[in-house]
Design an enzyme around this catalytic site. Structure first.
Site, PDB file in Angstrom:
ATOM      1  N   ASP A   1      -7.931  -7.628   0.043  1.00  0.00           N
ATOM      2  CA  ASP A   1      -6.967  -7.925   1.103  1.00  0.00           C
ATOM      3  C   ASP A   1      -7.630  -7.578   2.418  1.00  0.00           C
ATOM      4  OD1 ASP A   1      -6.551  -4.849   0.849  1.00  0.00           O
ATOM      5  OD2 ASP A   1      -5.534  -5.419   2.691  1.00  0.00           O
TER       6      ASP A   1
ATOM      7  N   CYS B   1     -14.599 -27.831   5.828  1.00  0.00           N
ATOM      8  CA  CYS B   1     -13.281 -27.290   5.452  1.00  0.00           C
ATOM      9  C   CYS B   1     -12.243 -28.403   5.425  1.00  0.00           C
ATOM     10  CB  CYS B   1     -12.875 -26.221   6.462  1.00  0.00           C
ATOM     11  SG  CYS B   1     -11.272 -25.481   6.107  1.00  0.00           S
TER      12      CYS B   1
ATOM     13  N   CYS C   1      -8.844 -27.724   5.247  1.00  0.00           N
ATOM     14  CA  CYS C   1      -7.519 -27.137   5.508  1.00  0.00           C
ATOM     15  C   CYS C   1      -6.733 -28.056   6.446  1.00  0.00           C
ATOM     16  CB  CYS C   1      -7.659 -25.734   6.116  1.00  0.00           C
ATOM     17  SG  CYS C   1      -7.995 -25.703   7.888  1.00  0.00           S
TER      18      CYS C   1
ATOM     19  N   ASP D   1       0.862  -1.176   0.000  1.00  0.00           N
ATOM     20  CA  ASP D   1       0.000   0.000   0.000  1.00  0.00           C
ATOM     21  C   ASP D   1       0.906   1.236   0.000  1.00  0.00           C
ATOM     22  OD1 ASP D   1       0.987   0.084   2.546  1.00  0.00           O
ATOM     23  OD2 ASP D   1      -0.925  -0.205   3.552  1.00  0.00           O
TER      24      ASP D   1
ATOM     25  N   HIS E   1      -6.504 -21.796   9.093  1.00  0.00           N
ATOM     26  CA  HIS E   1      -7.906 -22.053   8.744  1.00  0.00           C
ATOM     27  C   HIS E   1      -8.585 -20.812   8.176  1.00  0.00           C
ATOM     28  CE1 HIS E   1     -12.103 -23.133   8.889  1.00  0.00           C
ATOM     29  NE2 HIS E   1     -12.287 -21.991   9.529  1.00  0.00           N
TER      30      HIS E   1
ATOM     31  N   CYS F   1      -8.313 -28.126  10.020  1.00  0.00           N
ATOM     32  CA  CYS F   1      -9.556 -28.898  10.132  1.00  0.00           C
ATOM     33  C   CYS F   1      -9.355 -30.376   9.814  1.00  0.00           C
ATOM     34  CB  CYS F   1     -10.627 -28.300   9.226  1.00  0.00           C
ATOM     35  SG  CYS F   1     -11.160 -26.670   9.791  1.00  0.00           S
TER      36      CYS F   1
HETATM   37 ZN   LIG Z   1     -10.254 -25.313   8.145  1.00  0.00          ZN
END
Ligand SMILES: [Zn+2]
Length: 367
Positions: free
Chosen positions: A265, A303, A305, A93, A334, A308
């Site tokens: 973002d 999920c 990920c 930025d 996550h 998880c």
């Molecule tokens: Zn997750």
């Protein structure tokens, strides 16, 4: 666009867009969500973690890195990609937003802003030319024009800040010397549709390789944000990426893409992680709640990920209670994955012409 950058609009479904933005450090498949690495690190995560969650773009903050360790130092040791060992695209930025939100402002005038460092109280001056020089030292792929961020509901201030932002956008273009960085212009104008339209037309006329919408998600209502996106979307060039700055809940991503946004973002996924909260496909949960003490369930059954796939709510709650650092890491993995997954799912839905159905279903489940 140039030998270093190109943007291909690959598919469109309503106003929602799927594109490919080529940068010197790799391609961005849009819609894309960028996690924020304020101090040249996405808090609690290594670059390997970012790889694993599928991050393709990381944002770093010019204001913080200019004050510490200094952009000269970062240039000397090889630039930001080398310094933080992130080989893929980076966006910086302009420092404007932080100067207005963190720096103790001494003076704003048409030339620039004088402010006090939040680190040591020392006095500094940021101008459009200085912001570009710092961002050239840092060496990100996408750099941002220096703008003035006004309180969104003050019309008189917003009009003045918008005019200054426009003059500064031209000065940023003139100050830029590197060809391997894409400078994006920023649309301002608070919650005022006529100011936003004027700003979008002016910024579009400057022919930046990408355009951003700033000054949103700063306290205005969601309805106001959506209304502004609807004003700005048709006025920005179709063949260039659009970036909605600082916006990033799952709902915001879907509502943004629905209104023509390509890049997002936000610090929210890592900030929530430090406050023990997690996104799920059924809304936000607080993992430290007593009801999770013996739960063998993951944060989100939907999920896949790393967190998880491996860890129970009971374990995460224990890490939080014991103040273990791993709690932030696992929750950040996550939360960032959740937003990147939504961006990827939206992209697929756009290619399949199913975006409206996808958006309606996910927004309904989140509510
Ligand atoms: Zn997750």
């Amino acid at each position: 666009m140039s030998q270093y950058f190109s943007f291909d609009l690959q598919a469109q479904d309503g106003r929602a867009r799927a594109g490919l933005f080529r940068t010197p450090h790799g391609d961005l498949q849009t819609p894309v969500f960028a996690p924020v690495g304020t101090q040249a690190t996405v808090k609690s995560l290594t670059p390997s973690h970012l790889d694993e969650v599928g991050a393709s773009l990381v944002l770093a903050n010019t204001y913080h890195l200019y004050l510490r360790p200094g952009d000269d130092l970062i240039a000397e040791v090889g630039g930001l990609h080398e310094f933080m060992q992130w080989p893929r695209p980076i966006l910086t930025d302009s420092g404007g937003f932080q100067v207005f939100s963190l720096g103790g402002i001494n003076q704003i005038d048409d030339e620039g802003v004088t402010f006090k460092s939040h680190v040591d109280g020392s006095t500094h001056r940021l101008t459009p030319e200085k912001s570009i020089a710092i961002q050239e030292n840092l060496g990100a792929d996408i750099i941002m024009a220096f703008d003035e961020c006004a309180e969104p509901y003050d019309r008189v201030y917003n009009q003045r800040a918008m005019q200054r932002t426009h003059a500064w956008a031209e000065r940023c273009l003139n100050a830029k010397t590197r060809h391997d960085q894409a400078l994006f212009g920023i649309v301002q104008g608070g919650i005022f549709p006529d100011l936003r339209a004027e700003s979008a037309r002016f910024i579009a006329s400057l022919d930046f390789p990408g355009n951003a919408i700033g000054g949103l998600s700063v306290g205005e209502t969601k309805e106001a944000m959506h209304a502004i996106l609807e004003v700005v979307d048709p006025l920005l060039p179709e063949d260039k990426p659009r970036y909605l700055m600082g916006v990033g809940t799952p709902e915001d991503l879907i509502n943004g893409v629905m209104r023509g946004v390509d890049i997002f973002d936000c610090v929210l996924p890592t900030r929530l992680a430090r406050h023990k909260a997690a996104f799920t496909s059924r809304g936000r949960v607080n993992v430290s709640k007593a009801e999770n003490a013996r739960s063998t369930r993951p944060i989100d059954e939907a999920c896949d990920c790393y967190t998880c796939s491996n860890f129970s709510r009971a374990y995460l709650r224990h890490l939080i209670a014991a103040k273990e650092m791993l709690a932030s890491t696992l929750l950040s993995i996550h939360n960032i994955y959740a937003l990147i997954r939504i961006a990827k799912e939206m992209r697929e839905a756009i290619f399949e012409g199913q975006f409206s159905a996808y958006a309606a279903r996910v927004l309904h489940e989140l509510a």
